[in-house]
Design a protein around this motif. Structure first.
Motif, short mmCIF file in Angstrom:
data_model
loop_
_atom_site.label_atom_id
_atom_site.label_comp_id
_atom_site.label_asym_id
_atom_site.label_seq_id
_atom_site.Cartn_x
_atom_site.Cartn_y
_atom_site.Cartn_z
N ASP A 130 0.97 -1.13 -0.27
CA ASP A 130 -0.08 0.05 -0.09
C ASP A 130 0.85 1.16 -0.12
O ASP A 130 2.08 1.08 0.07
N PRO A 131 0.34 2.52 -0.02
CA PRO A 131 1.18 3.66 -0.19
C PRO A 131 2.05 3.91 1.04
O PRO A 131 2.93 4.99 0.84
N ALA A 132 1.80 3.21 1.97
CA ALA A 132 2.70 3.53 3.24
C ALA A 132 4.00 3.01 3.12
O ALA A 132 4.97 3.07 3.78
N GLU A 133 3.88 1.82 1.93
CA GLU A 133 5.12 0.85 1.68
C GLU A 133 5.86 1.13 0.61
O GLU A 133 6.92 0.92 0.34
N TRP A 134 4.94 1.67 -0.48
CA TRP A 134 5.56 1.80 -1.98
C TRP A 134 4.58 2.83 -2.72
O TRP A 134 3.53 2.91 -2.38
N MET A 135 5.41 3.68 -3.19
CA MET A 135 4.87 4.58 -4.19
C MET A 135 5.82 4.78 -5.37
O MET A 135 6.94 4.14 -5.50
N PRO A 136 5.23 5.21 -6.48
CA PRO A 136 5.70 5.13 -7.78
C PRO A 136 7.07 5.88 -7.91
O PRO A 136 7.30 6.75 -7.14
N PRO A 137 8.00 5.32 -8.50
CA PRO A 137 9.38 5.98 -8.53
C PRO A 137 9.42 7.47 -9.00
O PRO A 137 10.21 8.26 -8.26
N ARG A 138 8.31 7.75 -9.95
CA ARG A 138 8.36 9.08 -10.40
C ARG A 138 7.44 9.84 -9.52
O ARG A 138 6.10 10.03 -9.57
N ALA A 139 7.95 10.81 -8.69
CA ALA A 139 7.55 11.58 -7.96
C ALA A 139 6.51 12.46 -8.45
O ALA A 139 5.43 12.68 -7.57
N ALA A 140 6.22 13.00 -9.58
CA ALA A 140 5.39 13.64 -10.14
C ALA A 140 3.92 13.05 -10.11
O ALA A 140 3.10 13.60 -10.52
N TYR A 141 4.01 11.65 -10.07
CA TYR A 141 2.96 11.01 -10.43
C TYR A 141 2.14 10.56 -8.94
O TYR A 141 1.05 10.32 -8.78
N HIS A 142 2.87 11.02 -7.78
CA HIS A 142 2.31 10.76 -6.65
C HIS A 142 1.00 11.12 -6.21
O HIS A 142 0.06 10.49 -5.59
N CYS A 143 0.70 12.47 -6.38
CA CYS A 143 -0.58 13.13 -6.08
C CYS A 143 -1.88 12.30 -6.92
O CYS A 143 -2.81 11.89 -6.27
N MET A 144 -1.37 11.90 -8.38
CA MET A 144 -2.30 11.19 -9.01
C MET A 144 -2.79 9.87 -8.21
O MET A 144 -3.78 9.40 -8.33
N TYR A 145 -1.64 9.41 -8.19
CA TYR A 145 -1.47 7.89 -7.45
C TYR A 145 -2.52 7.75 -6.09
O TYR A 145 -3.21 7.00 -6.08
N LYS B 50 -3.17 5.34 5.83
CA LYS B 50 -4.02 6.61 5.97
C LYS B 50 -3.10 7.76 6.20
O LYS B 50 -3.37 8.83 5.36
N SER B 51 -2.21 7.74 6.95
CA SER B 51 -1.33 8.76 7.18
C SER B 51 -0.37 9.30 5.89
O SER B 51 -0.10 10.30 5.48
N ALA B 52 -0.09 8.13 5.14
CA ALA B 52 1.07 8.17 4.03
C ALA B 52 0.07 9.08 2.99
O ALA B 52 0.35 9.89 2.29
N LEU B 53 -1.18 8.50 2.77
CA LEU B 53 -2.14 9.22 1.70
C LEU B 53 -2.50 10.81 2.02
O LEU B 53 -2.46 11.46 1.26
N GLN B 54 -2.47 10.78 3.47
CA GLN B 54 -2.88 12.17 3.88
C GLN B 54 -1.74 13.11 3.29
O GLN B 54 -1.96 14.24 3.12
N GLY B 55 -0.54 12.69 3.93
CA GLY B 55 0.77 13.48 3.73
C GLY B 55 0.93 13.77 2.01
O GLY B 55 1.23 15.01 1.88
N VAL B 56 0.37 12.80 1.26
CA VAL B 56 0.42 12.99 -0.41
C VAL B 56 -0.69 14.15 -0.45
O VAL B 56 -0.17 15.09 -1.54
N LEU B 57 -1.84 13.91 0.02
CA LEU B 57 -2.86 14.55 -0.88
C LEU B 57 -2.64 16.07 -0.19
O LEU B 57 -3.40 17.04 -0.76
N ASN B 58 -2.28 16.31 1.07
CA ASN B 58 -2.13 17.52 1.48
C ASN B 58 -1.07 18.50 0.72
O ASN B 58 -1.18 19.73 0.88
N GLY B 59 -0.10 17.90 0.03
CA GLY B 59 0.81 18.47 -0.77
C GLY B 59 0.23 18.67 -2.42
O GLY B 59 0.85 19.09 -3.29
N CYS B 60 -0.95 18.22 -2.75
CA CYS B 60 -1.40 18.24 -4.12
C CYS B 60 -2.07 19.76 -4.46
O CYS B 60 -2.44 20.27 -3.68
#
Length: 222
Positions: free
Chosen positions: A177-192, A212-222
């Motif tokens: 899940d996103p707490a354990e893995w995100m795409p290597p391309r950081a520009a896609y993190h928000c979309m992911y 949830k914490s990992a997703l919140q962190g990404v979405l807060n930066g979108c």
């Protein structure tokens, strides 16, 4: 997987010759489906603001057990149209200038992987990723679904659940899940993150606290 190409050249040599040449060309390419232009990859997910709201609505609990899990409990790839199954349908949807044979197998085209920014010219180098992996779905609610429900989830073209990406990147993701893995391309993190929350909300799947914490962190930066 090698591509199949048809070429025609030479000078005009009269009406009969032109007709004959045209007929030969039609016969030679009868098994090819016309190339399809690139489309918008998966369906556009919810906006980041909506994803933040939806994330707050998801049940938070520890992941369930993988006991009893099998990919066979999520039947895929199923027939979508004619000879085309779900994998082949996504390859055509996510690729550029994709041509297929009479069995709907991609014979040429190119695929841009949003996860790592790589472009591939062979369908064999591309996997169809389940945005929310099947094992992740199992441990967050799908263990209680019917086989028909799991089949729909594993072949869902209506939500942003399936995407064509580089095969070894998809294998690196595995069922994390996103707490354990995100795409290597950081520009896609928000979309992911938007896609992940969209799918989990659509299927009423739970999230664990780290996820949830990992997703919140990404979405807060979108």
């Amino acid at each position: 997987m090698s591509g199949i190409y048809a070429r025609q050249g030479g000078r005009p040599v009269g009406r009969i010759a032109v007709i004959a040449a045209s007929a030969a060309l039609v016969s030679a390419t009868a098994l090819l489906v016309a190339p399809t232009p690139a489309q918008a990859s998966p369906p556009t997910p919810i906006a980041a603001s909506t994803a933040r709201t939806y994330l707050g609505q998801l049940t938070v609990r520890a992941e369930g057990s993988t006991s009893g899990y099998s990919r066979d409990l999520f039947p895929h790839w199923i027939t979508q149209s004619g000879a085309c199954d779900t994998r082949e349908t996504v390859l055509k949807r996510d690729g550029s200038n994709v041509a297929t044979n009479s069995s709907c197998a991609a014979t040429s085209g190119s695929w841009y992987s949003e996860y790592d920014g790589a472009t591939w010219s062979a369908a064999g180098d591309v996997d169809i990723d389940h945005m929310v992996p099947l094992a992740e779905a199992w441990t967050s609610g799908a263990s209680g679904w019917s086989t028909a429900q799991r089949q729909s989830f594993a072949n869902d073209l209506g939500n942003p659940q399936l995407i064509a990406v580089t095969d070894n990147v998809n294998q690196s993701k595995s069922d994390r899940d996103p707490a354990e893995w995100m795409p290597p391309r950081a520009a896609y993190h928000c979309m992911y993150a938007r896609m992940w929350v969209d799918v989990k909300h659509a299927y009423n799947l739970s999230v664990d606290s780290a996820e949830k914490s990992a997703l919140q962190g990404v979405l807060n930066g979108c």
